[in-house]
Every structure is written in structure tokens, then in C-alpha cells.
Design a protein around this motif. Structure first.
Motif, PDB file in Angstrom:
ATOM      1  N   ILE A   1     -37.459 -25.708 -12.648  1.00 40.25           N
ATOM      2  CA  ILE A   1     -36.385 -25.009 -11.932  1.00 40.25           C
ATOM      3  C   ILE A   1     -35.057 -25.157 -12.672  1.00 40.25           C
ATOM      4  N   LYS A   2     -34.788 -26.362 -13.162  1.00 47.17           N
ATOM      5  CA  LYS A   2     -33.537 -26.589 -13.917  1.00 47.17           C
ATOM      6  C   LYS A   2     -33.480 -25.687 -15.139  1.00 47.17           C
ATOM      7  N   LEU A   3     -34.594 -25.647 -15.878  1.00 44.60           N
ATOM      8  CA  LEU A   3     -34.611 -24.835 -17.099  1.00 44.60           C
ATOM      9  C   LEU A   3     -34.480 -23.350 -16.770  1.00 44.60           C
ATOM     10  N   ARG A   4     -35.057 -22.933 -15.652  1.00 49.11           N
ATOM     11  CA  ARG A   4     -34.925 -21.519 -15.259  1.00 49.11           C
ATOM     12  C   ARG A   4     -33.481 -21.202 -14.879  1.00 49.11           C
ATOM     13  N   LYS A   5     -32.825 -22.148 -14.194  1.00 48.50           N
ATOM     14  CA  LYS A   5     -31.413 -21.928 -13.844  1.00 48.50           C
ATOM     15  C   LYS A   5     -30.574 -21.816 -15.112  1.00 48.50           C
ATOM     16  N   LEU A   6     -30.898 -22.658 -16.092  1.00 53.44           N
ATOM     17  CA  LEU A   6     -30.181 -22.612 -17.369  1.00 53.44           C
ATOM     18  C   LEU A   6     -30.381 -21.247 -18.029  1.00 53.44           C
ATOM     19  N   LEU A   7     -31.622 -20.783 -18.028  1.00 55.17           N
ATOM     20  CA  LEU A   7     -31.928 -19.485 -18.628  1.00 55.17           C
ATOM     21  C   LEU A   7     -31.139 -18.373 -17.937  1.00 55.17           C
TER      22      LEU A   7
ATOM     23  N   GLU B   1     -26.510 -31.412 -20.028  1.00 54.13           N
ATOM     24  CA  GLU B   1     -26.174 -32.847 -20.044  1.00 54.13           C
ATOM     25  C   GLU B   1     -27.160 -33.645 -19.195  1.00 54.13           C
ATOM     26  N   ASP B   2     -27.455 -33.094 -18.033  1.00 54.75           N
ATOM     27  CA  ASP B   2     -28.406 -33.729 -17.137  1.00 54.75           C
ATOM     28  C   ASP B   2     -29.782 -33.862 -17.798  1.00 54.75           C
ATOM     29  N   LEU B   3     -30.241 -32.787 -18.465  1.00 54.05           N
ATOM     30  CA  LEU B   3     -31.548 -32.821 -19.125  1.00 54.05           C
ATOM     31  C   LEU B   3     -31.566 -33.860 -20.237  1.00 54.05           C
ATOM     32  N   LYS B   4     -30.432 -33.993 -20.916  1.00 55.63           N
ATOM     33  CA  LYS B   4     -30.347 -34.988 -21.992  1.00 55.63           C
ATOM     34  C   LYS B   4     -30.467 -36.402 -21.426  1.00 55.63           C
ATOM     35  N   ASN B   5     -29.762 -36.623 -20.302  1.00 63.78           N
ATOM     36  CA  ASN B   5     -29.751 -37.963 -19.734  1.00 63.78           C
ATOM     37  C   ASN B   5     -31.070 -38.367 -19.107  1.00 63.78           C
ATOM     38  N   THR B   6     -31.736 -37.394 -18.455  1.00 63.24           N
ATOM     39  CA  THR B   6     -32.974 -37.756 -17.775  1.00 63.24           C
ATOM     40  C   THR B   6     -34.181 -37.681 -18.705  1.00 63.24           C
ATOM     41  N   SER B   7     -34.018 -37.077 -19.843  1.00 67.84           N
ATOM     42  CA  SER B   7     -35.055 -36.778 -20.829  1.00 67.84           C
ATOM     43  C   SER B   7     -36.226 -36.004 -20.224  1.00 67.84           C
ATOM     44  N   LEU B   8     -36.650 -35.001 -20.985  1.00 65.32           N
ATOM     45  CA  LEU B   8     -37.640 -34.051 -20.478  1.00 65.32           C
ATOM     46  C   LEU B   8     -39.043 -34.650 -20.416  1.00 65.32           C
TER      47      LEU B   8
ATOM     48  N   LEU C   1     -31.491 -29.681 -27.396  1.00 65.60           N
ATOM     49  CA  LEU C   1     -30.499 -29.847 -26.323  1.00 65.60           C
ATOM     50  C   LEU C   1     -29.121 -30.145 -26.922  1.00 65.60           C
ATOM     51  N   ASP C   2     -29.111 -30.995 -27.967  1.00 63.72           N
ATOM     52  CA  ASP C   2     -27.839 -31.294 -28.634  1.00 63.72           C
ATOM     53  C   ASP C   2     -27.215 -30.021 -29.190  1.00 63.72           C
ATOM     54  N   ALA C   3     -28.054 -29.207 -29.833  1.00 64.66           N
ATOM     55  CA  ALA C   3     -27.550 -27.966 -30.429  1.00 64.66           C
ATOM     56  C   ALA C   3     -26.996 -27.050 -29.341  1.00 64.66           C
ATOM     57  N   MET C   4     -27.709 -26.921 -28.214  1.00 67.94           N
ATOM     58  CA  MET C   4     -27.245 -26.044 -27.131  1.00 67.94           C
ATOM     59  C   MET C   4     -25.935 -26.538 -26.550  1.00 67.94           C
ATOM     60  N   LEU C   5     -25.857 -27.848 -26.355  1.00 70.71           N
ATOM     61  CA  LEU C   5     -24.651 -28.420 -25.772  1.00 70.71           C
ATOM     62  C   LEU C   5     -23.445 -28.157 -26.665  1.00 70.71           C
TER      63      LEU C   5
ATOM     64  N   GLU D   1     -19.907 -23.505 -17.387  1.00 70.03           N
ATOM     65  CA  GLU D   1     -19.720 -24.901 -16.989  1.00 70.03           C
ATOM     66  C   GLU D   1     -20.992 -25.481 -16.367  1.00 70.03           C
ATOM     67  N   ASP D   2     -21.660 -24.694 -15.535  1.00 68.83           N
ATOM     68  CA  ASP D   2     -22.874 -25.202 -14.916  1.00 68.83           C
ATOM     69  C   ASP D   2     -23.989 -25.380 -15.947  1.00 68.83           C
ATOM     70  N   ALA D   3     -24.021 -24.490 -16.946  1.00 67.33           N
ATOM     71  CA  ALA D   3     -25.013 -24.635 -18.019  1.00 67.33           C
ATOM     72  C   ALA D   3     -24.782 -25.949 -18.760  1.00 67.33           C
TER      73      ALA D   3
END
Ligand code: SF4
Ligand code: SF4
Ligand code: SF4
Lengths: 442, 246
Positions: free
Chosen positions: A93-99, A325-332, A178-182, A318-320
Motif C-alpha cells: 500500500i505504501k509503495l502504491r501511494k508513492l506511485l 524516508e519511512d521505507l528507508k528506516n523500516t527497510s523493505l 530509495l536513496d536515489a529517489m529521495l 512532501e508526502d512522497a
């Protein structure tokens, strides 16, 4: 001047994704005909889906529209998963929201810069802007490319995403991705700030008409884009499953798109509708921008849909950033990477059912609805695109606008009408394009 | 040297292939610098209507109006490029040809179906002569740039006539057949760098079929992995249905 005859026939409205004709007829100072015809060759997607596997629906319906390919993908997946009884994981769901954020940003930027700005800067297209406003054109293309590059990372490509399918993602972004996207997202902030300056310098026409605005609504604090109930500024609230009651689609002979109405004779969807219903849930930075440009709910000037798109762009950016950041911290969880085609091995249970997807895409709420048989084959399909819901509302706007500006020249009237249609950001390629401007003053 | 006059036209399609041009980013200004785009409805209000050096055509031919329009464009253009699968092979629009045309019109538009004329979906070359093909749904930009260079230099461009598998293996992907999933890579023309398989999906055949699909070889694969023929044919019909029209 009062007893004027005007006959405007704008064939193939340019700078609109799709084909449409505007027909306006004023007889002796009175508005006689006012129509937005959608004349593109119908592609019969709903018909073609019959007999295909529910697992193919995303791939096929993505091809309804190149601009909203990710939006169609998400609505299609939601409908298919609803029919199959699949609940996506939190990570999915998170990744879909990002998309969806990336899609929204990409489309809004394209619309603001390449399709609307030329009108407001008084030129016929972005082409002359390459010389007169080179920095602006470069900024637009840079931002567009950034969105595109981020989609490449997330789903393989922006036009017709590859890895987003029923059940989840066939390829998950690595830490370096994720680093590149951020990094790309954060770099966009400077260009976004410059966009606000540009928008503040543009003069939007003043015209108001009260109408019903429809968008997804929800009870939580999140600005609803991917999920929610259907709500309206007239107080309607319904489950997405009841979408047919809301859209009340009907076919009109002059148009290969279908029209829709709810509590009134017409309603509007899109960035302005979402802003009018959910502005308090926007990211603080987006709220700041709304205040700076003077956009307040309920705004009933359709031309300001473009401004609402700008405000939303900040929210999405901003939400992206927060999501990444959240995905980076929680690791996929890479064990969630799914294998395509497991259905062919009968590893995913299928059933006869009916599924609905309702997703806010750049131009408004999009519905996909599939019925399947016990083998998971589609027996019935229905896709209701935002532009079809807006067409009726655009015609009512034109009916009110034209009498107000009858003292203007033919060229000015045509431009005002074309700009009105363009402000809705109609993406008519979905169903069905505008070209020669023909005046017949009798 | 005078810059060639270019027109970009769209027929029944999703316009995603045009969008691929905007997705090039700032470098698109270099591409646009070497040509003179005189007509492009999606981003320009200007109309041209005169002779063209190059016509880039996106979309399939699906109704009588489109047939007349493409014939007019062909007459005006020295070089015609079919751009994207809808134009080169009919693409997803071809699935319509699986149905009785009146039935599908009634299904989508109910009693009002008679307002919406349609014909069997055709690729552009099935209606007028095409000089260059850029396959893909959407087009793969590096290939489009290669084709554009060939056009500007006046030399032919040959679409690869070997299967996607060749590119896929070079990229060291695990073959989908080893994951027990059917993939159209063995019968599909390369040129996309195995885009979909690189991203964990299968090849859907969007670039059209190789001219001599190694049918025996393909049948061996089907037998080896116990894949029913009709499953494969059904998959091929997603993009390649129009091939039946010859
Ligand atoms: S080939 Fe695919 S991406 Fe290109 S216009 Fe057709 S449907 Fe769209
Ligand atoms: S995955 Fe598909 S394209 Fe790649 S080698 Fe296997 S069959 Fe060929
Ligand atoms: S892998 Fe197959 S479906 Fe994907 S882009 Fe290449 S030819 Fe098209």
C-alpha cells in the motif's frame, strides 16, 4: 452588439490529451447551442476485456491512457484484488501511494507548464517559450524527467508501469534505489518553489459557477487519494461499490464519451474537487502554498483547477518524501516480491465475483469495475474516467460563461472557452481530440 | 542545411508514445533543435496543413474517417514513420477484432451504438505505405533516437529480427520458463533490451513477432514445460491480433 450571431466550432481542441470539438452557437444575442463533443475513435476497452484473465486487466487497461497509466494501473489492480479477495500488505500500500504521488506530480507539472502556461503567457504553445522563457521550459522538462526517472526506478517505466501488478510488486526498490529517489525528490523542491513564483505571476480569468464537487473522502487524517468513500460538497457519502448510483452515466449522441450526474444536473471531479473536500488534510507545506496563492475552499472558479493542481503537487512531493524516508528506516521486506503468472499455475484462488476500484488520479476520481466467472475470466467490465464525469459540468460552465463575455471579440471568446476546457485538464484519449477554429458570423 | 519539417499525428491510441518524447527531459531540446516541428496537436495550437518532410504517426486505423486522414497525411509526407505498437502492429486495439463489431459497439454504448462507427483495427502499413517502424508499447526511446538519426541521414533502419530472449540472456535474467511462467520473448522482436523481464514481468509481445518465429523451437518449449498452445495464442492476440489481416 446585443443581437450578435456567433458560431464557434473549434475542431480538435489542441493541447488536450484526446480529441474534442467545441460547438457554440449564438443567435441574435442568445445562446442557442453549447456543446463539447468528444469525437475520438472509440477504442472499446471495456468490450475487449471480456474473455481475458482478471490478471491481465492491469496490463490492458493501463493502455487506456499514457498520461494516467499508473492511475489506471492502480484502479485496475484495486478492482481485481477486490474481485479476488486479495488484501494488499502494508508495504504494498505504501509503495502504491508513492506511485500515485509520482503520477500526480508528473501529470500536474505537464499540465501546468506545457498545456496551460502558454495560454496565460499569450502564446500558442510551449514551442515559442523555448526562446522567450527558456529557463521555464527547461525547468518543466527537468521536473517531468525527474518524475519519469523515479517511476523507472519504482515500476520499470512511467508510461505503462511494469512491476505493479495484482498482489504487489514483481521488483522492489533496493536501498540504493530509495536513496536515489529521495535525492531526486529533495532536489525537486527548488523547482517547485520557482513554480509557485511562476503561478503567482499568471493571471487566471475570473469566472464563478457553483456546482457539486465529488472526490474520495475518509475519516482518517490522510488526504485520500488511493482509498476512501465517495463524497461530495452536497453532502453525499457512499461506498465505492455504489459508484453507479453516483456517476449515473448516460450516453449522449454527440460524444463517444459518456456523461454523468449526481445531486444536480452535473458535477465536477479533479484537483479542485479534492481541494474543496479535503483541503484541511493537505501537507502543511501545501496549505502554506494555498494561502500564498489565495486558494480557499469552496472555490467555484473552474479556471483555478490549475492552481489546485499546484497546491496538490506540493502535497504529493512532501508526502512522497515522507514515504521514502519511512521505507528507508523500516527497510523493505524483499520476500514480498511476487512472481508474475502464478495464476497460470493455479496458485492464486480465483472466484466468480465483482470488484470495484476507486482511485483519485490526476484528473479526478477513476472507477474500474470487473465481474469475473469462476475461472477468473472477465465477463463484464466498466471503466469510468474523470473526463467523462466532467464533460457535462464543462458544458454548464460554457452556458453560463458565454453570455457573460458576449461583448468580447470572437478570438477572445474562443480563447476563454478553450482555456476553460483545458483547465479541466481533459484527458479525452481515454474514451475518445479539438483543431480548426471556424467562425461564421452571419 | 534546412531543418526538416515534421508533423506528429495521433490516431486511436493512448498517446503514451508521444509522451515518451516529453519524458526525454531537457535533452529533448537538442532533438527538437535538429528538426522543425510544425504540427503537433497535443502540445501546439498551431496548424500546418502543407507538405511535410517527416510524418510521425501514432495509433491504429479504426474507422473510415481515420482511413481518409492517414491517406491525406501520406500524400503530404515524404517520409512516414509508424510510431508505437498501435501504429506498427495494431497493438492492444487489435483485440477488438476478436469480436463481432456490432456486438462490441452495443456492449459499450448500448442502444446508442449506431453513433459510433468502427472498422476492424488495422496497423498503419495495412492502410498506407510506411517507411520506418518504431515498435513498442510504449516505444523505447533509445531506439526512437536511432530511427530518427537514420531518417535524417537518409539511411534505412532495420528493426532487430531476433527474439527478446537474446537481450534477456545478456542481462542475465532468470528465464521465466524456469519459474514455470510463459513468456512471449522467444517469438517477439528484440530492441527493448528485455524491458519487462528486467523488471520482473514477462514479455507480452508488444514489439511484434519475429518474421520467422522458430515455430518448432517454440513448440518444443511448450511441450517441455507443458504449456497449452491456446494459452500462448491467447497471449499473442493481446498485441498481435492484426497480423491475421495480412
Ligand atoms: S503503442 Fe502503447 S503506449 Fe504507444 S500509443 Fe499505443 S497503447 Fe499507447
Ligand atoms: S524470460 Fe522470456 S525473454 Fe527472457 S529468456 Fe526466458 S523466454 Fe526469453
Ligand atoms: S519485453 Fe516484450 S512486452 Fe516488454 S517491452 Fe519488450 S517486447 Fe514489449
Amino acid at each position: 452588439m446585443d443581437k450578435r450571431n456567433i458560431n464557434i466550432n473549434v475542431e480538435y481542441l489542441t493541447r488536450v490529451e484526446g480529441h474534442g470539438n467545441i460547438v457554440i452557437n449564438v443567435k441574435e444575442g442568445r445562446l442557442d447551442t453549447c456543446r463539447l463533443d468528444i469525437v475520438e475513435a472509440p477504442r472499446f476497452f471495456e468490450g475487449m476485456l471480456r474473455g481475458r484473465s482478471i490478471f491481465e486487466a492491469q496490463h490492458i487497461t493501463s493502455r487506456i491512457c499514457g498520461i494516467c497509466a499508473c492511475g489506471h494501473t492502480l484502479a485496475s489492480i484495486q478492482a481485481a484484488e477486490d474481485a479476488l479477495g486479495i488484501t494488499p500488505t502494508e508495504q504494498t500500500i505504501k509503495l502504491r501511494k508513492l506511485l500515485l504521488h509520482l503520477e500526480m506530480l508528473d501529470s500536474h507539472i505537464l499540465h501546468i507548464y506545457l498545456l496551460v502556461a502558454p495560454d496565460l503567457l499569450g502564446v500558442k504553445s510551449f514551442v515559442p517559450l523555448i526562446n522567450s522563457h527558456n529557463e521555464v521550459v527547461r525547468r518543466a522538462l527537468r521536473m517531468k524527467k525527474t518524475c519519469n526517472d523515479m517511476c523507472d526506478i519504482l515500476v520499470g517505466r512511467h508510461v505503462h508501469p511494469i512491476s505493479a501488478i495484482v498482489g504487489g510488486f514483481t521488483k522492489l526498490p533496493r536501498q540504493s534505489d530509495l536513496d536515489a529517489m529521495l535525492d531526486m525528490l529533495k532536489k525537486m523542491r527548488t523547482d517547485m518553489d520557482a513554480t509557485v513564483e511562476l503561478a503567482a505571476s499568471l493571471k487566471f480569468p475570473i469566472f464563478e459557477r457553483d456546482t457539486e464537487y465529488v472526490a474520495l473522502i475518509s475519516d482518517d487524517g490522510e488526504y485520500p487519494l488511493l482509498m476512501g468513500d465517495i463524497g461530495s460538497t452536497d453532502g453525499v457519502r457512499m461506498n465505492k461499490k455504489d459508484y453507479k448510483k453516483i456517476t449515473n452515466e448516460f450516453v449522449v449522441p454527440h460524444s463517444s464519451a459518456k456523461h454523468a450526474k449526481l445531486s444536480r444536473e452535473s458535477y465536477a471531479v479533479g484537483a479542485l474537487a479534492r481541494f474543496n473536500l479535503n483541503s484541511e488534510k493537505l501537507h502543511p507545506k501545501a496549505k502554506e502554498v494555498a494561502t500564498a496563492v489565495g486558494l480557499k475552499p469552496k472555490c467555484i472558479n473552474p479556471y483555478l483547477n490549475t492552481v489546485a493542481q499546484l497546491v496538490e503537487s506540493f502535497h504529493c512531493l512532501e508526502d512522497a518524501i515522507s514515504i521514502v524516508e519511512d521505507l528507508k528506516n523500516t527497510s523493505l521486506h524483499y520476500d514480498e516480491e511476487i512472481v508474475v503468472g502464478l495464476n497460470e499455475q493455479h496458485k492464486i484462488p480465483v472466484r466468480a465475483d465483482n470488484g470495484v476500484g476507486a482511485v483519485e488520479v490526476p484528473r479526478g476520481i477513476l472507477f474500474h469495475n470487473y465481474q469475473t466467472d469462476k475461472n477468473g475470466i472477465i465477463t463484464n467490465a466498466n471503466c469510468i474516467i474523470p473526463t467523462n464525469q466532467n464533460t457535462g459540468n464543462i458544458e454548464y460552465d460554457m452556458m453560463e460563461l458565454v453570455p457573460e463575455i458576449l461583448d468580447k471579440s470572437d478570438e477572445e471568446i474562443t480563447l476563454a472557452i478553450e482555456m476553460l476546457v483545458r483547465s479541466y485538464d481533459p484527458c479525452i484519449s481515454c474514451s475518445t481530440h479539438l483543431l480548426n477554429i471556424k467562425f461564421v458570423n452571419k | 542545411m534546412k531543418k526538416p519539417k515534421v508533423g506528429i499525428f495521433d490516431f486511436a491510441c493512448c498517446e503514451g508514445c508521444q509522451l515518451q518524447i516529453a519524458n526525454i527531459g531537457e535533452d529533448v531540446l537538442d532533438v527538437l533543435g535538429s528538426i522543425d516541428v510544425v504540427e503537433w496537436r497535443e502540445v501546439m495550437s498551431e496548424k500546418w496543413g502543407k507538405n511535410l518532410d517527416i510524418a510521425i504517426v501514432e495509433g491504429s486505423i479504426t474507422n473510415p474517417h481515420a482511413v481518409k486522414r492517414i491517406q491525406r497525411i501520406r500524400k503530404k509526407a515524404k517520409i512516414l514513420i509508424a510510431y508505437g505498437s498501435c501504429a506498427t502492429i495494431g497493438g492492444v486495439n487489435g483485440m477488438k477484432n476478436n469480436f463481432n463489431l456490432d456486438d462490441i459497439r452495443k456492449y459499450v454504448y448500448g442502444d446508442s451504438y449506431r453513433f459510433f462507427p468502427t472498422e476492424m483495427t488495422k496497423a498503419v502499413h495495412q492502410t498506407v505505405k510506411v517507411d520506418y517502424f518504431v515498435n513498442g508499447c510504449p516505444v523505447y526511446i533509445p531506439e526512437f533516437v536511432a530511427v530518427l538519426k537514420a531518417v535524417l541521414q537518409g539511411v534505412p533502419y532495420y528493426v532487430p529480427d531476433y527474439p527478446v530472449c537474446v537481450e534477456c540472456k545478456l542481462n542475465e535474467n532468470v528465464c521465466m520458463y524456469d519459474r514455470k511462467v510463459t513468456c512471449l520473448g522467444p517469438v517477439t522482436r528484440a530492441g527493448c533490451n528485455a524491458w519487462c523481464i528486467n523488471n520482473g514481468n514477462i514479455c507480452y509481445g508488444c514489439r511484434g513477432m519475429v518474421s520467422n518465429p522458430n515455430e518448432k523451437g517454440a513448440q518444443d518449449v511448450l511441450a517441455k514445460y507443458k504449456i497449452p498452445m491456446d494459452l500462448i495464442l491467447n497471449k499473442m492476440n493481446m498485441y498481435n491480433k492484426c497480423r491475421e489481416l495480412g
